[in-house]
Design a protein around this motif. Structure first.
Motif, PDB file in Angstrom:
ATOM      1  N   ASP A  65       0.835  -1.213   0.000  1.00  0.00           N
ATOM      2  CA  ASP A  65       0.000   0.000   0.000  1.00  0.00           C
ATOM      3  C   ASP A  65       0.864   1.255   0.000  1.00  0.00           C
ATOM      4  O   ASP A  65       0.556   2.230  -0.702  1.00  0.00           O
ATOM      5  CB  ASP A  65      -0.945   0.008   1.208  1.00  0.00           C
ATOM      6  CG  ASP A  65      -2.000  -1.084   1.162  1.00  0.00           C
ATOM      7  OD1 ASP A  65      -2.189  -1.696   0.087  1.00  0.00           O
ATOM      8  OD2 ASP A  65      -2.622  -1.339   2.220  1.00  0.00           O
ATOM      9  N   LEU A  66       1.928   1.242   0.795  1.00  0.00           N
ATOM     10  CA  LEU A  66       2.835   2.393   0.850  1.00  0.00           C
ATOM     11  C   LEU A  66       3.504   2.621  -0.503  1.00  0.00           C
ATOM     12  O   LEU A  66       3.595   3.766  -0.982  1.00  0.00           O
ATOM     13  CB  LEU A  66       3.889   2.177   1.938  1.00  0.00           C
ATOM     14  CG  LEU A  66       4.949   3.263   2.090  1.00  0.00           C
ATOM     15  CD1 LEU A  66       4.305   4.598   2.454  1.00  0.00           C
ATOM     16  CD2 LEU A  66       5.974   2.848   3.124  1.00  0.00           C
ATOM     17  N   ASN A  67       3.960   1.550  -1.140  1.00  0.00           N
ATOM     18  CA  ASN A  67       4.591   1.691  -2.456  1.00  0.00           C
ATOM     19  C   ASN A  67       3.596   2.218  -3.489  1.00  0.00           C
ATOM     20  O   ASN A  67       3.949   3.031  -4.343  1.00  0.00           O
ATOM     21  CB  ASN A  67       5.197   0.361  -2.903  1.00  0.00           C
ATOM     22  CG  ASN A  67       6.435   0.016  -2.101  1.00  0.00           C
ATOM     23  OD1 ASN A  67       7.104   0.896  -1.574  1.00  0.00           O
ATOM     24  ND2 ASN A  67       6.734  -1.253  -1.989  1.00  0.00           N
ATOM     25  N   THR A  68       2.350   1.762  -3.414  1.00  0.00           N
ATOM     26  CA  THR A  68       1.312   2.261  -4.313  1.00  0.00           C
ATOM     27  C   THR A  68       1.074   3.745  -4.079  1.00  0.00           C
ATOM     28  O   THR A  68       0.981   4.536  -5.034  1.00  0.00           O
ATOM     29  CB  THR A  68       0.000   1.476  -4.102  1.00  0.00           C
ATOM     30  OG1 THR A  68       0.234   0.097  -4.389  1.00  0.00           O
ATOM     31  CG2 THR A  68      -1.108   1.988  -4.984  1.00  0.00           C
ATOM     32  N   ALA A  69       1.001   4.154  -2.806  1.00  0.00           N
ATOM     33  CA  ALA A  69       0.775   5.571  -2.484  1.00  0.00           C
ATOM     34  C   ALA A  69       1.953   6.421  -2.962  1.00  0.00           C
ATOM     35  O   ALA A  69       1.755   7.528  -3.490  1.00  0.00           O
ATOM     36  CB  ALA A  69       0.567   5.739  -0.980  1.00  0.00           C
ATOM     37  N   ARG A  70       3.170   5.916  -2.811  1.00  0.00           N
ATOM     38  CA  ARG A  70       4.345   6.663  -3.277  1.00  0.00           C
ATOM     39  C   ARG A  70       4.309   6.839  -4.795  1.00  0.00           C
ATOM     40  O   ARG A  70       4.633   7.911  -5.311  1.00  0.00           O
ATOM     41  CB  ARG A  70       5.629   5.942  -2.858  1.00  0.00           C
ATOM     42  CG  ARG A  70       5.955   6.107  -1.404  1.00  0.00           C
ATOM     43  CD  ARG A  70       7.207   5.356  -1.028  1.00  0.00           C
ATOM     44  NE  ARG A  70       7.563   5.609   0.360  1.00  0.00           N
ATOM     45  CZ  ARG A  70       8.377   4.847   1.070  1.00  0.00           C
ATOM     46  NH1 ARG A  70       8.919   3.773   0.522  1.00  0.00           N
ATOM     47  NH2 ARG A  70       8.630   5.145   2.319  1.00  0.00           N
ATOM     48  N   ALA A  71       3.926   5.776  -5.507  1.00  0.00           N
ATOM     49  CA  ALA A  71       3.835   5.872  -6.969  1.00  0.00           C
ATOM     50  C   ALA A  71       2.763   6.877  -7.371  1.00  0.00           C
ATOM     51  O   ALA A  71       2.959   7.662  -8.314  1.00  0.00           O
ATOM     52  CB  ALA A  71       3.523   4.487  -7.557  1.00  0.00           C
ATOM     53  N   GLU A  72       1.642   6.886  -6.654  1.00  0.00           N
ATOM     54  CA  GLU A  72       0.580   7.854  -6.945  1.00  0.00           C
ATOM     55  C   GLU A  72       1.043   9.278  -6.669  1.00  0.00           C
ATOM     56  O   GLU A  72       0.700  10.207  -7.414  1.00  0.00           O
ATOM     57  CB  GLU A  72      -0.673   7.518  -6.144  1.00  0.00           C
ATOM     58  CG  GLU A  72      -1.376   6.253  -6.618  1.00  0.00           C
ATOM     59  CD  GLU A  72      -2.505   5.806  -5.699  1.00  0.00           C
ATOM     60  OE1 GLU A  72      -2.706   6.421  -4.629  1.00  0.00           O
ATOM     61  OE2 GLU A  72      -3.181   4.824  -6.054  1.00  0.00           O
ATOM     62  N   LEU A  73       1.811   9.461  -5.598  1.00  0.00           N
ATOM     63  CA  LEU A  73       2.342  10.794  -5.294  1.00  0.00           C
ATOM     64  C   LEU A  73       3.319  11.267  -6.375  1.00  0.00           C
ATOM     65  O   LEU A  73       3.317  12.448  -6.764  1.00  0.00           O
ATOM     66  CB  LEU A  73       3.026  10.816  -3.935  1.00  0.00           C
ATOM     67  CG  LEU A  73       2.094  10.816  -2.720  1.00  0.00           C
ATOM     68  CD1 LEU A  73       2.893  10.636  -1.437  1.00  0.00           C
ATOM     69  CD2 LEU A  73       1.283  12.113  -2.667  1.00  0.00           C
TER      70      LEU A  73
END
Length: 94
Positions: A65-73
């Motif tokens: 989830d954190l990696n997904t959020a970082r990619a979205e950011l």
């Protein structure tokens, strides 16, 4: 002595040793208690292992989830940068 030639209150172990019946029963009780303790310990370790596996799965999901959020950011930052460039480019032509 009884009819088997064993002293009163004793039991024969391995056909050659005499042990008092109280000591023999105490040893058997101790072995039984240690067996129960080991079973309880194994059950506790199995339960703890299940908790550890559950927490590890949760940690891995949170990391995804954190990696997904970082990619979205990062994608949001690229979009904002492109929008700023378009706005500044359009304002220079005014």
């Amino acid at each position: 002595m009884n009819e088997a030639g064993i002293p009163q209150g004793h039991v024969r172990i391995d056909g050659r040793y005499y042990v008092t019946l109280e000591l023999f029963e105490a040893a058997n009780k101790h072995v039984l208690e240690q067996g129960l303790y080991c079973n309880q310990l194994i059950a506790t370790l199995n339960d703890q292992g299940a908790v550890n596996r559950k927490l590890e799965a949760e940690r891995l999901q949170l990391l995804r989830d954190l990696n997904t959020a970082r990619a979205e950011l990062k994608e949001r930052d690229r979009t904002i940068t492109a929008m700023r460039a378009a706005v500044y480019g359009a304002s220079e032509g005014l």
